[in-house]
Design an enzyme around this catalytic site. Structure first.
Site, short mmCIF file in Angstrom:
data_model
loop_
_atom_site.label_atom_id
_atom_site.label_comp_id
_atom_site.label_asym_id
_atom_site.label_seq_id
_atom_site.Cartn_x
_atom_site.Cartn_y
_atom_site.Cartn_z
CG ASN A 20 -1.84 1.24 1.23
OD1 ASN A 20 -1.42 2.36 1.46
ND2 ASN A 20 -3.12 1.01 0.99
CB SER A 42 -5.59 2.30 -3.73
OG SER A 42 -5.91 3.60 -3.32
CD GLU A 43 -5.63 4.23 1.70
OE1 GLU A 43 -5.24 5.22 2.33
OE2 GLU A 43 -4.86 3.53 1.01
CG ASN A 44 -9.44 4.35 -3.86
OD1 ASN A 44 -8.41 3.70 -3.79
ND2 ASN A 44 -9.82 4.95 -4.97
#
EC number: 2.8.3.5
Length: 207
Positions: A20, A42-44
């Site tokens: 990440n 990606s945290e989205n």
């Protein structure tokens, strides 16, 4: 200056890693990967981020957590934030490379807010520093006033306490273990005296 940080951070990437990259400077590390199978998350809600798009080939529907346009690699997958954070909190991310505002000598990280300044929120950093197997912070060694961002104690609100494994700046590389900070590498053209002069934190020299 920034290029040296990015290139050094890229050396920490290993074949088969799930990684990440935080918002800002860390996202540029993806452009340094060549010939290795690295999966960027990606945290989205995206697994399989590629390099930044070339002019004329931008897809406005493809963005990372920092709302920057990106590309995806073959086999990439898209999912909701709940699944994304389950990956992070479940310990499935091998490495998180994050930006920093301050790092302390015992590995505390402050990177999400400056008091009295408008912010959007803390983002995913607090989850990443506790969920990722290894946390690397990359940042410039000093702020715009020439003050050290490598502190004895962080003065800004913490993202996590004792969570940093490695710190890479434009001057040096530090590692953290047993509540101690160790200088393990100097950036090209930088002397030990320069690092000592620009560093508020106390550290052991392990060159």
């Amino acid at each position: 200056m920034r290029e040296a940080i990015i290139k050094r951070a890229a050396k920490e990437l290993k074949e088969g890693m799930y990684v990440n990259l935080g918002i800002g400077l860390p996202t540029l590390v993806a452009n340094e990967v060549s010939g290795m199978n690295i999966v960027f998350q990606s945290e989205n809600g995206l697994l399989g981020i590629g390099a930044y798009p070339l002019e004329g080939s931008v897809d406005a529907d493809l963005i990372n957590a920092g709302k920057e346009t990106i590309t995806v690699v073959p086999g990439a997958s898209f999912f909701n934030s709940a699944d994304s954070f389950a990956m992070i909190r479940g310990g499935h991310i091998d490495l998180a490379i994050l930006g920093g505002m301050e790092v302390s000598q015992n590995g505390d990280l402050a990177n999400w807010m400056i008091p009295k300044k408008l912010i959007k929120g803390m983002g995913g950093a607090m989850d990443l520093v506790h969920g990722a197997k290894k946390v690397i912070v990359i940042m410039e060694h000093c702020n715009k006033y020439g003050e050290s961002k490598v502190k004895k104690e962080c003065s800004l609100p913490l993202t996590g306490k004792g969570v940093v494994h490695q710190l890479i700046t434009d001057l040096a590389v530090f590692e953290f273990s047993n509540n101690a900070m160790k200088l393990v590498e100097l950036q090209e053209g930088v002397s030990l005296d320069q690092v000592k002069e620009k560093t508020e934190a106390e550290f052991e020299v392990r060159l």
